[in-house]
Design an enzyme around this catalytic site. Structure first.
Site, PDB file in Angstrom:
ATOM      1  N   HIS A  39      -7.299  -5.060  10.351  1.00 32.13           N
ATOM      2  CA  HIS A  39      -7.170  -4.477   8.750  1.00 32.13           C
ATOM      3  C   HIS A  39      -5.642  -4.955   8.532  1.00 32.13           C
ATOM      4  O   HIS A  39      -4.667  -5.150   9.064  1.00 32.13           O
ATOM      5  CB  HIS A  39      -7.294  -2.912   8.853  1.00 32.13           C
ATOM      6  N   GLU A  66      -9.596  -1.437   5.280  1.00 34.84           N
ATOM      7  CA  GLU A  66      -9.903  -1.314   6.782  1.00 34.84           C
ATOM      8  C   GLU A  66     -11.274  -1.920   7.051  1.00 34.84           C
ATOM      9  O   GLU A  66     -11.791  -2.544   6.320  1.00 34.84           O
ATOM     10  CB  GLU A  66     -10.515   0.444   7.202  1.00 34.84           C
ATOM     11  N   ASP A 113      -6.800  -3.760  14.625  1.00 33.00           N
ATOM     12  CA  ASP A 113      -8.339  -3.843  14.120  1.00 33.00           C
ATOM     13  C   ASP A 113      -8.597  -4.873  13.153  1.00 33.00           C
ATOM     14  O   ASP A 113      -9.763  -5.165  12.619  1.00 33.00           O
ATOM     15  CB  ASP A 113      -9.198  -2.663  14.045  1.00 33.00           C
ATOM     16  N   ASP A 141       1.015  -1.004  -0.074  1.00 33.72           N
ATOM     17  CA  ASP A 141       0.017   0.085   0.114  1.00 33.72           C
ATOM     18  C   ASP A 141       0.717   1.098  -0.036  1.00 33.72           C
ATOM     19  O   ASP A 141       2.095   1.341   0.153  1.00 33.72           O
ATOM     20  CB  ASP A 141      -1.198   0.115   1.256  1.00 33.72           C
TER      21      ASP A 141
END
Length: 268
Positions: A143, A148, A141, A72
């Protein structure tokens, strides 16, 4: 799905590096048949990169015929910004191994046409024969990349909004000022990295323990995007003891027992 549990971050990093190096050597890549490798930026894979650099310096693995794909990138910060993922990957890894610059494909968050860049990136993966191995890491979380919570589990490389929670976590790299953290990024999609022949996810530390519990002990859920690896034909999580803090005792004992014979370093 295999789960390899080590007693420390250093141990998991070394094991992961030896495993990646062995896979490259077994594949025996050539210019016509390169080894496609997906890699993330961030802190979790740094130890693995350092160990791979050492293995390269010792002559145990070459990246001459490896084609690398960055997971990314932020949108709108200069390529030479110290926190651009391009800078991180080159400084932490690529500049210290023998991979040719033309074999490194990173997303360009400053391109005039971001959608075209994402399509081009997918094309580079196809042209290289796909990714033989994708090395990933996760957020607290669950991701992965900028996929996300709530992201499509069949998504491809695309533009994504970065959540406030993720930006707050990344603010430590931007002078603790969340307003300096970009609000959008480019990322491989879940479907993109799921196309890899093999997946390795490194998970370290107590702050990742809830995510690991969701991945291992609950169902596939788009709110914990990395849980999708449950459906991959050849996926492995390499973690440390701290990351297992929220797993059931029986779960930890089970995976430690079945992987006991594989706890030593993979042979090169």
């Amino acid at each position: 799905m295999r789960i390899i549990i080590h007693d420390s971050y250093e141990a998991l990093s070394k094991w992961a590096a030896y495993y990646v190096a062995r896979r490259i050597r077994e594949f025996n890549p050539t210019p016509e048949r390169p080894f496609g490798l997906g890699v993330p930026a961030g802190t979790s894979p740094v130890g693995t990169f350092q160990q791979l650099i050492s293995l390269h310096q010792e002559g145990k693995v070459s990246f001459q015929n490896v084609v690398a794909f960055g997971l990314d990138e932020y949108v709108g910060i200069p390529e030479d910004h110290p926190q651009s993922h391009q800078s991180v990957l080159w400084n932490e890894f690529f500049s210290q191994i023998d991979i040719p610059a033309e074999n490194v494909h990173l997303l360009n968050g400053n391109a005039p046409d971001l959608e075209a860049i994402c399509e081009e990136f997918e094309g580079h993966i196809v042209s290289a024969g796909g990714m033989q191995l994708f090395l990933g890491s996760i957020g607290p979380d669950g991701h992965i990349g900028f996929n996300e919570p709530g992201s499509s589990l069949s998504s491809r490389t695309r533009i994504k909004t970065i959540t406030k929670a993720a930006r707050a976590a990344d603010a430590r790299w931007f002078g603790n000022d969340i307003n300096r953290v970009p609000k959008t990024g480019l990322t491989m999609g879940v479907g993109t990295f799921m196309d890899a022949q093999e997946l390795i996810i490194v998970v370290s530390g107590f702050n990742k323990s809830r995510a690991l519990q969701k991945i291992l002990e609950e169902e596939v859920n788009h709110m914990w995007t990395v849980s999708m690896i449950q459906l991959h034909r050849r996926a492995m999580i390499i973690c440390d003891d701290e990351a297992t803090s929220e797993l059931k005792v029986g779960t930890v004992k089970y995976f430690k027992d079945i992987e006991r014979e594989n706890s030593g370093l993979p042979e090169l």
